[in-house]
Scaffold this motif. Structure first.
Motif, short mmCIF file in Angstrom:
data_model
loop_
_atom_site.label_atom_id
_atom_site.label_comp_id
_atom_site.label_asym_id
_atom_site.label_seq_id
_atom_site.Cartn_x
_atom_site.Cartn_y
_atom_site.Cartn_z
N THR A 1 0.84 -1.20 0.00
CA THR A 1 0.00 0.00 0.00
C THR A 1 0.87 1.25 0.00
O THR A 1 1.77 1.38 0.83
CB THR A 1 -0.93 0.03 1.22
OG1 THR A 1 -1.85 -1.06 1.14
CG2 THR A 1 -1.72 1.33 1.30
N ALA A 2 0.59 2.15 -0.93
CA ALA A 2 1.32 3.42 -1.03
C ALA A 2 0.35 4.57 -0.80
O ALA A 2 -0.79 4.54 -1.30
CB ALA A 2 1.98 3.56 -2.40
N VAL A 3 0.79 5.57 -0.07
CA VAL A 3 0.02 6.79 0.13
C VAL A 3 0.84 7.94 -0.47
O VAL A 3 2.00 8.14 -0.08
CB VAL A 3 -0.25 7.06 1.63
CG1 VAL A 3 -0.98 8.38 1.81
CG2 VAL A 3 -1.06 5.92 2.23
N VAL A 4 0.25 8.66 -1.40
CA VAL A 4 0.94 9.76 -2.06
C VAL A 4 0.21 11.06 -1.74
O VAL A 4 -0.97 11.23 -2.09
CB VAL A 4 1.03 9.55 -3.59
CG1 VAL A 4 1.74 10.74 -4.25
CG2 VAL A 4 1.75 8.25 -3.90
N ILE A 5 0.91 11.98 -1.09
CA ILE A 5 0.35 13.27 -0.72
C ILE A 5 0.74 14.29 -1.79
O ILE A 5 1.91 14.43 -2.14
CB ILE A 5 0.90 13.74 0.65
CG1 ILE A 5 0.79 12.63 1.70
CG2 ILE A 5 0.18 15.01 1.09
CD1 ILE A 5 -0.60 12.19 2.02
N GLY A 6 -0.25 15.01 -2.31
CA GLY A 6 0.01 15.95 -3.40
C GLY A 6 -0.21 15.29 -4.75
O GLY A 6 0.55 15.49 -5.68
N ALA A 7 -1.29 14.50 -4.83
CA ALA A 7 -1.53 13.68 -6.03
C ALA A 7 -1.86 14.50 -7.26
O ALA A 7 -1.77 14.00 -8.38
CB ALA A 7 -2.66 12.69 -5.74
N ASN A 8 -2.25 15.75 -7.08
CA ASN A 8 -2.58 16.60 -8.21
C ASN A 8 -1.38 17.41 -8.70
O ASN A 8 -1.46 18.06 -9.74
CB ASN A 8 -3.71 17.57 -7.84
CG ASN A 8 -4.92 17.39 -8.74
OD1 ASN A 8 -4.88 16.62 -9.70
ND2 ASN A 8 -5.99 18.10 -8.44
N GLY A 9 -0.29 17.38 -7.96
CA GLY A 9 0.91 18.11 -8.36
C GLY A 9 1.71 17.34 -9.39
O GLY A 9 1.48 16.14 -9.60
N GLY A 10 2.65 18.00 -10.01
CA GLY A 10 3.43 17.37 -11.07
C GLY A 10 4.17 16.12 -10.62
O GLY A 10 4.05 15.05 -11.23
N ILE A 11 4.94 16.23 -9.54
CA ILE A 11 5.74 15.09 -9.08
C ILE A 11 4.85 14.03 -8.45
O ILE A 11 5.00 12.84 -8.72
CB ILE A 11 6.83 15.56 -8.10
CG1 ILE A 11 7.83 16.46 -8.82
CG2 ILE A 11 7.55 14.36 -7.49
CD1 ILE A 11 8.90 17.05 -7.92
N GLY A 12 3.90 14.43 -7.60
CA GLY A 12 3.01 13.47 -6.97
C GLY A 12 2.23 12.65 -7.98
O GLY A 12 2.12 11.42 -7.86
N ASN A 13 1.70 13.32 -9.00
CA ASN A 13 0.94 12.63 -10.04
C ASN A 13 1.82 11.67 -10.83
O ASN A 13 1.41 10.54 -11.14
CB ASN A 13 0.30 13.66 -10.98
CG ASN A 13 -0.73 13.05 -11.89
OD1 ASN A 13 -0.41 12.68 -13.02
ND2 ASN A 13 -1.96 12.95 -11.43
N ALA A 14 3.05 12.10 -11.12
CA ALA A 14 3.97 11.23 -11.87
C ALA A 14 4.38 10.02 -11.04
O ALA A 14 4.53 8.91 -11.58
CB ALA A 14 5.20 12.03 -12.28
N ILE A 15 4.56 10.20 -9.73
CA ILE A 15 4.87 9.07 -8.85
C ILE A 15 3.74 8.04 -8.88
O ILE A 15 3.97 6.83 -8.99
CB ILE A 15 5.12 9.55 -7.40
CG1 ILE A 15 6.47 10.26 -7.28
CG2 ILE A 15 5.03 8.39 -6.41
CD1 ILE A 15 7.68 9.35 -7.27
N ILE A 16 2.50 8.52 -8.80
CA ILE A 16 1.35 7.61 -8.82
C ILE A 16 1.31 6.82 -10.11
O ILE A 16 1.09 5.59 -10.11
CB ILE A 16 0.04 8.39 -8.61
CG1 ILE A 16 -0.03 8.92 -7.18
CG2 ILE A 16 -1.17 7.52 -8.92
CD1 ILE A 16 -1.23 9.81 -6.90
N LYS A 17 1.52 7.47 -11.23
CA LYS A 17 1.48 6.77 -12.51
C LYS A 17 2.57 5.71 -12.61
O LYS A 17 2.35 4.62 -13.16
CB LYS A 17 1.59 7.77 -13.65
CG LYS A 17 0.34 8.63 -13.81
CD LYS A 17 0.49 9.68 -14.89
CE LYS A 17 -0.79 10.50 -15.01
NZ LYS A 17 -0.68 11.58 -16.00
N ARG A 18 3.72 6.00 -12.07
CA ARG A 18 4.82 5.01 -12.04
C ARG A 18 4.44 3.83 -11.15
O ARG A 18 4.69 2.68 -11.49
CB ARG A 18 6.10 5.65 -11.52
CG ARG A 18 6.74 6.63 -12.48
CD ARG A 18 7.63 5.91 -13.46
NE ARG A 18 8.16 6.82 -14.46
CZ ARG A 18 8.94 6.45 -15.47
NH1 ARG A 18 9.28 5.15 -15.59
NH2 ARG A 18 9.38 7.31 -16.36
#
Length: 251
Positions: A10-27
């Protein structure tokens, strides 16, 4: 990627709408090793990002800089183990609040300073405190929070940017201190401060004019690099500060 974490983690990503956060989620979503991603953002993202549709993503729309937002996220997780916590939120400038990086000492403003310190330093620490029950235990966990090279006291040769520098230095101290306590509660924990480099996002947009093109990175590149850096770290590295290329940064 992140092979030290268990299958279906399970991963939790804070700032999912930001450039880096969104890119981390897609990866993360492209990796079958990942079981579930909790995407946290102040603004709605489910309808805006088609890559989230049908994916193992829980979208939580809260403002993590507030106590109520952190409590809502905590309730959503309900104590389940979190294996990756990635914090991508931060502030450098805010036109609505008249916040800009200071060039001179006389530009220091009490309200602006307090706001930058709250978002960049206090919020990540308060977030980890709120999610403590999901981070302690015997499961592997990596906590990565975005910092900045300008937060390095030893590397400060240019001055200026008082609030931002101070907030990132405070962020680093808080993460270092958290790493010591969390290691007592989870021997497999890894707490990292990460410098992403100058990334083509809204945070750096007003300051990109003097950045050489080869040093202005895309969010996708930064996400790939930071995940690689996280993958190379072990519990012995907890409480350390790294750049996007995997090189340690002095405090």
């Amino acid at each position: 990627m992140l092979s030290h974490l268990p299958e279906n983690f399970t991963a939790v990503v804070i700032g999912a709408n930001g450039g880096i956060g969104n890119a981390i989620i897609k990866r993360l979503l492209a990796d079958t090793h990942v079981g579930n991603v909790v995407a946290v953002s102040r603004s709605p993202i489910a309808s805006q990002d088609p890559s989230f549709q049908g994916a193992p993503v829980e979208v939580v729309n809260v403002d993590i800089t507030t106590q109520s937002g952190r409590e809502t996220l905590c309730q959503q997780l309900n104590g389940r183990p979190v294996h990756l916590l990635f914090n991508a939120i931060g502030t450098l400038h805010d036109d609505a609040r008249n916040v800009q990086p200071e060039k001179r000492l006389e530009q220091l403003d009490e309200a602006s300073f307090a706001h930058v310190m709250h978002v960049n330093a206090a919020t990540p620490a308060l977030l980890i405190s709120a999610l403590k029950s999901s981070l302690q235990g015997k499961h592997p966990v990596t906590i990565a929070s975005l910092s900045a090279r300008v937060g390095s006291i030893g590397d400060n040769g240019h001055g200026g940017w008082y609030s931002y520098r101070a907030s990132k230095a405070a962020h680093n101290m808080l993460m270092k201190t958290i790493s010591i306590e969390l290691k007592r509660l989870n021997k497999q924990s890894i707490v990292l401060c990460l410098h992403p480099g100058t990334t083509d996002t809204s945070l750096s947009k007003p300051f990109q004019a003097r950045v050489p093109s080869e040093k202005l990175f895309t969010p996708d590149f930064v996400a790939e690099q930071l995940l690689k850096v996280m993958s190379q770290r072990t519990p012995e590295d907890t409480g350390s500060f790294w750049d996007w290329a995997g090189k340690p940064i002095e405090w």
